[in-house]
Design a protein around this motif. Sequence first.
Motif, PDB file in Angstrom:
ATOM      1  N   UNK A  98       0.823  -1.212   0.000  1.00  0.00           N
ATOM      2  CA  UNK A  98       0.000   0.000   0.000  1.00  0.00           C
ATOM      3  C   UNK A  98       0.855   1.260   0.000  1.00  0.00           C
ATOM      4  N   UNK A  99       2.074   1.182   0.561  1.00  0.00           N
ATOM      5  CA  UNK A  99       2.946   2.354   0.664  1.00  0.00           C
ATOM      6  C   UNK A  99       3.757   2.633  -0.599  1.00  0.00           C
ATOM      7  N   UNK A 100       3.706   1.747  -1.579  1.00  0.00           N
ATOM      8  CA  UNK A 100       4.468   1.975  -2.802  1.00  0.00           C
ATOM      9  C   UNK A 100       4.012   3.260  -3.488  1.00  0.00           C
ATOM     10  N   UNK A 101       4.943   4.114  -3.830  1.00  0.00           N
ATOM     11  CA  UNK A 101       4.592   5.307  -4.595  1.00  0.00           C
ATOM     12  C   UNK A 101       4.202   4.899  -6.006  1.00  0.00           C
ATOM     13  N   UNK A 102       3.447   5.725  -6.724  1.00  0.00           N
ATOM     14  CA  UNK A 102       3.127   5.395  -8.115  1.00  0.00           C
ATOM     15  C   UNK A 102       4.384   5.128  -8.945  1.00  0.00           C
ATOM     16  N   UNK A 103       5.432   5.909  -8.715  1.00  0.00           N
ATOM     17  CA  UNK A 103       6.672   5.736  -9.476  1.00  0.00           C
ATOM     18  C   UNK A 103       7.319   4.389  -9.173  1.00  0.00           C
ATOM     19  N   UNK A 104       7.351   4.001  -7.888  1.00  0.00           N
ATOM     20  CA  UNK A 104       7.944   2.720  -7.511  1.00  0.00           C
ATOM     21  C   UNK A 104       7.105   1.554  -8.032  1.00  0.00           C
ATOM     22  N   UNK A 105       5.801   1.711  -8.009  1.00  0.00           N
ATOM     23  CA  UNK A 105       4.928   0.663  -8.530  1.00  0.00           C
ATOM     24  C   UNK A 105       5.229   0.406 -10.002  1.00  0.00           C
ATOM     25  N   UNK A 106       5.371   1.479 -10.775  1.00  0.00           N
ATOM     26  CA  UNK A 106       5.641   1.329 -12.202  1.00  0.00           C
ATOM     27  C   UNK A 106       7.031   0.751 -12.436  1.00  0.00           C
TER      28      UNK A 106
END
Length: 316
Positions: A98-106
């Motif tokens: 849940x804490x993943x930033x959008x950038x890290x998720x991508x």
Amino acid sequence: MKVIRGIPPATDWTPCALTIGNFDGVHRGHQALLKKLVAKAKALQVQSCVMTFEPHPIEYFAPEKAPARILGLRDKLEALAEIGIDQVLVIHFNQAFANLSPEAFVKDILVDGLKVKSILIGDDFHYGAKRAGNFSDLQIAGQQFGFSVESMETLVEDQERISSSAIRLALQNGQMDRAQQLLGRPYMLSGHVLHGQKLGRTLGFPTLNLAVANRLHKRKPAAQGIFIAQVHGLSDNPLPAVASLGQRPTVDDSGRYLLEVHIFNFDENVYGKLLRVELVKKLRNEEKYNDLETLKNAINNDALAAKNYFEINDHV
């Protein structure tokens, strides 16, 4: 279909066309998107992949507000397999994810982990911590990392959106035909046959007991009550039955949900067997009776109603 729990090492993954979502029910709207995904994957000569979550994010963040499940994970995976999906990633949704930033998720998940070549998502898709990423952000990321991004509008029929919410409402109201129309198939639940209290046998109606919900995770079935049913998995043809799906208030105060099925003219030992129960028509809501004799009379009336239904309707 290959089922993988968690993100595998990048060295174990091949390029894929991906969609992301809960897909509760795998209804006709989901099916349209998933079939488009399969076609896209074939065109790109990559694997088609679905990323889904267990538990659902809302069950993690606010379990008391989580909607009833239409399908359990097993039934969802089976529905995805029938569509022709190559692989499903079941992500354990927790605080770290849940804490993943959008950038890290991508970058970490989609690009480095899954080697995504194409993403197909619904028109309301958000991702990353606090749902900060949106469709436009994903398009920009796709241009940066070399994957395509497409959205698909919600399927609408007769000016009504085909959605999991609409199916839950139909199931809660006992509108099984409506639920089947939205799902594109009869409504079924699966489970392994459990040892029970043998109370049904005492009452003259031996039942097969199947656990279909987990109280610990605040999961409850979307449909509850007494139903005309058919049981799949014991013979070449489904077997006619009557079923109770709920908390058995007359004989059990544990709060757990159980699916009890009485198959007509059937007396075999099938403990441990995995069965699928089709809920054909709702007869009534659950009731709490003052004594077992009253309960027995109610079950007898339900059984007669189900038998009459099968005599009139060539449902099998």
